[in-house]
Enzyme design. Structure first.
Site, short mmCIF file in Angstrom:
data_model
loop_
_atom_site.label_atom_id
_atom_site.label_comp_id
_atom_site.label_asym_id
_atom_site.label_seq_id
_atom_site.Cartn_x
_atom_site.Cartn_y
_atom_site.Cartn_z
N ILE A 78 0.87 -1.17 0.00
CA ILE A 78 0.00 0.00 0.00
C ILE A 78 0.91 1.22 0.00
O ILE A 78 1.90 1.28 0.74
CB ILE A 78 -0.93 0.03 1.24
CG1 ILE A 78 -1.81 -1.22 1.30
CG2 ILE A 78 -1.76 1.30 1.28
CD1 ILE A 78 -2.82 -1.36 0.18
N GLU A 109 5.93 -14.71 2.56
CA GLU A 109 7.11 -14.39 3.36
C GLU A 109 7.01 -12.92 3.73
O GLU A 109 6.56 -12.11 2.92
CB GLU A 109 8.42 -14.61 2.58
CG GLU A 109 8.78 -16.05 2.31
CD GLU A 109 8.27 -16.55 0.97
OE1 GLU A 109 8.33 -17.76 0.74
OE2 GLU A 109 7.78 -15.73 0.16
N ASN A 114 8.91 -6.45 10.11
CA ASN A 114 7.70 -5.77 9.64
C ASN A 114 6.52 -6.14 10.54
O ASN A 114 5.61 -6.87 10.15
CB ASN A 114 7.42 -6.11 8.18
CG ASN A 114 6.40 -5.19 7.56
OD1 ASN A 114 5.65 -4.52 8.26
ND2 ASN A 114 6.35 -5.19 6.24
N TYR A 121 -1.40 -9.98 8.98
CA TYR A 121 -1.50 -11.38 8.54
C TYR A 121 -2.09 -12.25 9.65
O TYR A 121 -2.95 -13.10 9.38
CB TYR A 121 -0.14 -11.91 8.10
CG TYR A 121 0.45 -11.14 6.93
CD1 TYR A 121 -0.33 -10.71 5.87
CD2 TYR A 121 1.80 -10.84 6.90
CE1 TYR A 121 0.20 -10.00 4.81
CE2 TYR A 121 2.36 -10.14 5.83
CZ TYR A 121 1.55 -9.72 4.80
OH TYR A 121 2.09 -9.02 3.75
#
Length: 150
Positions: A78, A109, A114, A121
């Site tokens: 994004i 992955e 992050n 996720y």
């Protein structure tokens, strides 16, 4: 009061200039060149790529490969100016739904550092599946994440 228009559509070659700008901004040294996207869109029979448009402007994208009954997210981003506003959530939901019509499981992955992506996720049911040591060009490990689809 005007409302925004949000669309998720199949990625087109005409989106690639803006996608390249987003890639350079977010991924810097790991950015894919436009020719890679052109190959994915035109030549790779396993590739499925989508652009997220806000008021007609590409602000995000996601790609996945589908091989038999497995899907793998290959890229997801994004535009920095729109991060944290729920657009990534919408795009990931679209991708999961799309894959669930065709596959048993989906994987990806993500950089171990992050944390915001990892939280997203996990919110969508992905679980840790292992680590790929020194996966990225700078030596950072990648966390492999999986989700079974229903």
């Amino acid at each position: 009061m005007a409302t925004e228009s949000i669309e998720i559509i199949p990625m087109r070659a005409g989106h690639l200039d803006k996608i390249n700008v987003i890639e350079q901004q977010v991924f810097t040294s790991e950015a894919w060149p436009i020719k890679t996207y052109l190959y994915e869109l035109k030549e790779n029979q396993f590739a499925h790529y989508f652009s997220l448009l806000k008021d007609g402007l590409v602000i995000g994208y996601i790609g996945l490969w589908i091989v038999i009954d497995d899907a793998q997210i290959t890229t997801f981003c994004i535009d920095r100016a729109y991060q944290g506003e729920g657009y990534g959530d919408k795009l990931l939901s679209h991708c999961i739904h799309y894959a669930s019509m065709r596959c048993i499981r989906i994987s990806l992955e993500v950089r171990e550092s992050n944390h915001s992506a990892i939280r997203l996720y996990r919110k969508h049911g992905f679980v840790d599946g292992g680590v790929r040591k020194a996966y990225y060009g700078d030596g950072e490990n990648a966390l492999v994440m999986w989700r079974y689809l229903s």
